[in-house]
Design a protein around this motif. Structure first.
Motif, short mmCIF file in Angstrom:
data_model
loop_
_atom_site.label_atom_id
_atom_site.label_comp_id
_atom_site.label_asym_id
_atom_site.label_seq_id
_atom_site.Cartn_x
_atom_site.Cartn_y
_atom_site.Cartn_z
N MET A 214 29.47 -52.15 29.87
CA MET A 214 28.40 -52.95 30.44
C MET A 214 27.04 -52.31 30.17
N VAL A 215 26.95 -50.99 30.35
CA VAL A 215 25.68 -50.29 30.14
C VAL A 215 25.30 -50.35 28.67
N LEU A 216 26.26 -50.17 27.79
CA LEU A 216 25.98 -50.21 26.36
C LEU A 216 25.46 -51.58 25.94
N ARG A 217 26.04 -52.64 26.50
CA ARG A 217 25.60 -53.99 26.18
C ARG A 217 24.15 -54.22 26.64
N SER A 218 23.83 -53.76 27.85
CA SER A 218 22.46 -53.95 28.35
C SER A 218 21.48 -53.10 27.56
N ARG A 219 21.91 -51.93 27.09
CA ARG A 219 21.03 -51.08 26.28
C ARG A 219 20.73 -51.75 24.94
N LYS A 220 21.73 -52.34 24.32
CA LYS A 220 21.51 -53.05 23.06
C LYS A 220 20.61 -54.26 23.28
N LYS A 221 20.83 -54.95 24.38
CA LYS A 221 20.01 -56.12 24.70
C LYS A 221 18.55 -55.70 24.90
N PHE A 222 18.34 -54.56 25.56
CA PHE A 222 16.99 -54.05 25.78
C PHE A 222 16.29 -53.77 24.46
N TRP A 223 16.95 -53.08 23.53
CA TRP A 223 16.31 -52.70 22.27
C TRP A 223 16.13 -53.88 21.33
N ARG A 224 16.84 -54.99 21.57
CA ARG A 224 16.67 -56.18 20.73
C ARG A 224 15.59 -57.13 21.24
N THR A 225 15.00 -56.84 22.39
CA THR A 225 13.95 -57.72 22.92
C THR A 225 12.75 -57.72 21.98
N LYS A 226 12.00 -58.79 22.04
CA LYS A 226 10.85 -58.95 21.15
C LYS A 226 9.61 -58.36 21.80
N LEU A 227 9.61 -57.06 21.92
CA LEU A 227 8.46 -56.31 22.41
C LEU A 227 8.06 -55.30 21.34
N PRO A 228 6.81 -54.89 21.31
CA PRO A 228 6.43 -53.84 20.37
C PRO A 228 7.21 -52.55 20.64
N SER A 229 7.50 -51.80 19.60
CA SER A 229 8.31 -50.59 19.71
C SER A 229 7.70 -49.58 20.68
N LYS A 230 6.38 -49.47 20.70
CA LYS A 230 5.74 -48.52 21.61
C LYS A 230 6.01 -48.87 23.07
N ILE A 231 6.00 -50.16 23.38
CA ILE A 231 6.26 -50.58 24.76
C ILE A 231 7.72 -50.34 25.11
N LYS A 232 8.63 -50.64 24.20
CA LYS A 232 10.05 -50.38 24.46
C LYS A 232 10.30 -48.90 24.68
N ALA A 233 9.67 -48.04 23.86
CA ALA A 233 9.84 -46.59 24.02
C ALA A 233 9.27 -46.13 25.36
N PHE A 234 8.10 -46.63 25.73
CA PHE A 234 7.51 -46.26 27.01
C PHE A 234 8.40 -46.67 28.17
N LEU A 235 8.92 -47.89 28.14
CA LEU A 235 9.81 -48.36 29.20
C LEU A 235 11.09 -47.54 29.26
#
Length: 90
Positions: free
Chosen positions: A1-22
């Motif tokens: 479940m955690v792995l699926r949510s992690r993949k979903k998080f990194w596939r979101t359409k946000l700039p990479s800098k924002i994803k890294a900060f979050l």
């Protein structure tokens, strides 16, 4: 479940800098005054915005300026203001 949510998080359409900060915020490794003093860095432990003791929770949720920004996001976009990092990511 955690792995699926992690993949979903990194596939979101946000700039990479924002994803890294979050991601850093979720892991609680943002270099605020509280974390810097644990790493033996000298300096004030106070928030530069309101002079309270600075922590990740204070900086993003308790500080007057953070609460103002969350309220503005609530009014403009209808987002419910989070109360903690865990609430933000759930």
């Amino acid at each position: 479940m955690v792995l699926r949510s992690r993949k979903k998080f990194w596939r979101t359409k946000l700039p990479s800098k924002i994803k890294a900060f979050l991601w850093f915020l979720k892991k609680r490794v943002i270099l605020n005054e509280d974390n810097l003093t644990r790493r033996n860095q000298n300096g004030s432990k106070l928030c530069c915005l309101c002079s309270n003791i600075e922590s990740i929770h204070h900086l993003f949720f308790e500080c007057y300026h953070a609460r103002f920004l969350w309220r503005a996001l609530h009014i403009v976009f209808g987002l419910v203001p989070p109360v903690s990092v865990e609430y933000l990511f759930n």
